[in-house]
Design an enzyme around this catalytic site. Sequence first.
Site, PDB file in Angstrom:
ATOM      1  N   TYR A 387       0.830  -1.202   0.000  1.00  0.00           N
ATOM      2  CA  TYR A 387       0.000   0.000   0.000  1.00  0.00           C
ATOM      3  C   TYR A 387       0.864   1.251   0.000  1.00  0.00           C
ATOM      4  O   TYR A 387       2.035   1.242   0.385  1.00  0.00           O
ATOM      5  CB  TYR A 387      -0.912   0.030   1.226  1.00  0.00           C
ATOM      6  CG  TYR A 387      -0.150   0.293   2.506  1.00  0.00           C
ATOM      7  CD1 TYR A 387      -0.007   1.592   2.995  1.00  0.00           C
ATOM      8  CD2 TYR A 387       0.459  -0.740   3.217  1.00  0.00           C
ATOM      9  CE1 TYR A 387       0.710   1.846   4.157  1.00  0.00           C
ATOM     10  CE2 TYR A 387       1.174  -0.496   4.374  1.00  0.00           C
ATOM     11  CZ  TYR A 387       1.298   0.802   4.836  1.00  0.00           C
ATOM     12  OH  TYR A 387       2.021   1.050   5.971  1.00  0.00           O
ATOM     13  N   PHE A 397       2.366   9.920   3.088  1.00  0.00           N
ATOM     14  CA  PHE A 397       2.702   9.795   4.501  1.00  0.00           C
ATOM     15  C   PHE A 397       3.166   8.391   4.891  1.00  0.00           C
ATOM     16  O   PHE A 397       3.736   8.207   5.961  1.00  0.00           O
ATOM     17  CB  PHE A 397       1.517  10.219   5.389  1.00  0.00           C
ATOM     18  CG  PHE A 397       0.237   9.473   5.135  1.00  0.00           C
ATOM     19  CD1 PHE A 397       0.008   8.220   5.670  1.00  0.00           C
ATOM     20  CD2 PHE A 397      -0.758  10.041   4.353  1.00  0.00           C
ATOM     21  CE1 PHE A 397      -1.173   7.527   5.437  1.00  0.00           C
ATOM     22  CE2 PHE A 397      -1.957   9.367   4.121  1.00  0.00           C
ATOM     23  CZ  PHE A 397      -2.155   8.104   4.661  1.00  0.00           C
ATOM     24  N   ASP A 398       2.958   7.417   4.024  1.00  0.00           N
ATOM     25  CA  ASP A 398       3.408   6.063   4.371  1.00  0.00           C
ATOM     26  C   ASP A 398       3.345   5.181   3.125  1.00  0.00           C
ATOM     27  O   ASP A 398       2.524   5.400   2.228  1.00  0.00           O
ATOM     28  CB  ASP A 398       2.534   5.471   5.470  1.00  0.00           C
ATOM     29  CG  ASP A 398       3.123   4.197   6.074  1.00  0.00           C
ATOM     30  OD1 ASP A 398       4.329   3.962   5.882  1.00  0.00           O
ATOM     31  OD2 ASP A 398       2.380   3.446   6.731  1.00  0.00           O
ATOM     32  N   ILE A 417      -7.721   0.856  10.095  1.00  0.00           N
ATOM     33  CA  ILE A 417      -8.837   1.799  10.041  1.00  0.00           C
ATOM     34  C   ILE A 417     -10.037   1.164   9.338  1.00  0.00           C
ATOM     35  O   ILE A 417      -9.897   0.233   8.545  1.00  0.00           O
ATOM     36  CB  ILE A 417      -8.421   3.105   9.330  1.00  0.00           C
ATOM     37  CG1 ILE A 417      -7.935   2.826   7.898  1.00  0.00           C
ATOM     38  CG2 ILE A 417      -7.353   3.848  10.123  1.00  0.00           C
ATOM     39  CD1 ILE A 417      -7.647   4.089   7.087  1.00  0.00           C
ATOM     40  N   TYR A 443      -8.938   8.489  10.563  1.00  0.00           N
ATOM     41  CA  TYR A 443      -8.502   8.819  11.921  1.00  0.00           C
ATOM     42  C   TYR A 443      -9.367   9.885  12.568  1.00  0.00           C
ATOM     43  O   TYR A 443      -9.029  10.387  13.648  1.00  0.00           O
ATOM     44  CB  TYR A 443      -7.035   9.268  11.897  1.00  0.00           C
ATOM     45  CG  TYR A 443      -6.108   8.167  11.441  1.00  0.00           C
ATOM     46  CD1 TYR A 443      -5.698   7.169  12.321  1.00  0.00           C
ATOM     47  CD2 TYR A 443      -5.679   8.094  10.119  1.00  0.00           C
ATOM     48  CE1 TYR A 443      -4.865   6.138  11.895  1.00  0.00           C
ATOM     49  CE2 TYR A 443      -4.848   7.072   9.686  1.00  0.00           C
ATOM     50  CZ  TYR A 443      -4.444   6.103  10.575  1.00  0.00           C
ATOM     51  OH  TYR A 443      -3.627   5.079  10.159  1.00  0.00           O
ATOM     52  N   PHE A 459      -5.563   5.965  -0.677  1.00  0.00           N
ATOM     53  CA  PHE A 459      -4.684   4.817  -0.610  1.00  0.00           C
ATOM     54  C   PHE A 459      -4.666   4.073  -1.944  1.00  0.00           C
ATOM     55  O   PHE A 459      -5.709   3.941  -2.599  1.00  0.00           O
ATOM     56  CB  PHE A 459      -5.133   3.810   0.461  1.00  0.00           C
ATOM     57  CG  PHE A 459      -4.919   4.276   1.866  1.00  0.00           C
ATOM     58  CD1 PHE A 459      -3.689   4.127   2.496  1.00  0.00           C
ATOM     59  CD2 PHE A 459      -5.953   4.855   2.573  1.00  0.00           C
ATOM     60  CE1 PHE A 459      -3.497   4.539   3.800  1.00  0.00           C
ATOM     61  CE2 PHE A 459      -5.776   5.286   3.881  1.00  0.00           C
ATOM     62  CZ  PHE A 459      -4.523   5.124   4.494  1.00  0.00           C
TER      63      PHE A 459
END
Length: 466
Positions: A387, A397-398, A417, A443, A459
């Site tokens: 991902y 961010f990731d 999540i 979040y 994502f």
Amino acid sequence: MPKLKIFLVLALFCNLWAIPFNIESVKDGQGDEIRKGQLIKVHFKGYLILDSLQMEEMRKRAMEDSLAALEMSTPEVTVDSAQADTSKTASSKSAADTAKSTAATKDSKVAVPAPTNSATVAKNIAATADSIARYKDKWLYASSYDGEPLEFTLGMGQVIEGWEKGILGMKVGEVRYLTVPAIMAYGDRSLENIPPNSDLYFEVELVHADPPMEPDKFPQSVDALKWREISKGLKAYDEKQGTGKPTVPGATLKTHYTGWLLSGRKFGSSKDLGKPLEVVLGNGKLIKGWEQGLDGMREGGVRWLRVAPAMGYGATAYSMIPSNSTLIFRVELVESEVDSAVIEKMDFFPDTTTLTLENGSEGLRYAIVKPGEGEPARPGSTVRVHYTGWLTNGHKFDSSRDRDQEFSFPLGGGRVIRGWELGVAGMLPGEKRILIVPPGLGYGARAAGPIPGGSTLIFAVEYLGE
């Protein structure tokens, strides 16, 4: 001799004494003298400078280790136990014949050492003695001649001070001897084969030097450049149009660059390092000003970029870059290469306006961008995915792909999540989806690391199977 044993012996007998820094040129070279900022390659031999007590101890240990190593590597010949005594005395039978005949029997065996190779022992002892005779107070601890030459940029602090000063001005082909006191080497630090406070001696041969690079100059008037706006907060000016391959997301770029603050103070340059910077366009590791500003540029081109804080480092301050700084870059595109294998493993920020988005449960939206096949992911199973996650402004961010490590979790177990629980369920192995996750499925109002509170998340998720 084991490296640890060398270190322990030297540490035990280490004495401090002052030696002068000395440069001796023993072979002339050709061409121009090298200067700071040049990328060079050298072959070298490095020696520890020892006193008589240390040298005698090293000589003794080296001889012992040479003999021990030979004994350990001496092959054994197995023979039938009933023939062991006769095989020791049968001079007419060679070791090869003994081994051959032994391999045919399956009776109990005993190990009989093969004849000692005295010539090999003598050769090793002679080599050690020769080294000691030629360098009575020096012990060889490293040599590049066993492999590739050492490459570094002169004057950038990548080597010890004794080298920075001792190599400066050499010509290709030249050989120098350097005597380097500990204070100009590693001081009171210890390295793998070098005890603290060691004086060193080097034989250095300059085998290659790239041509020196002329530094980039900050323009007298930044505003006088013919800027064109690429996007909000990003302007570009093409000093030279390239004629080679254009850049595309996923391409590996080799660039020479220099970066300044708007005041004209330089904060970084690949030319100071003597070699181009290699980056991958579109992997989210560059500032947005570069990701967008270099897109479509052609090889051989030179482009100036004016990057506002929002397209640069924002409110984050670095050692030479204050927070909220506008940045000026001069970028020369040396090479642009596309590797399909690299692109296959990358995720790129999607243009959601071009996707056919479907409405999922509870406000989730998703698009299938790559179909899969096989059994769908079901709650209760442990699923594996790759991902990448972005904010809606394109900030990554990731990413599991950046770590080259897939992520697994129990689907329906509440470990991720809610947007993932809903978005991954039903995916087929090999399938890739873009998930648009509203704050309520992410979040919520709370911040999570680089994710501000109330963020909608995007994502790219590839399902790898259970």
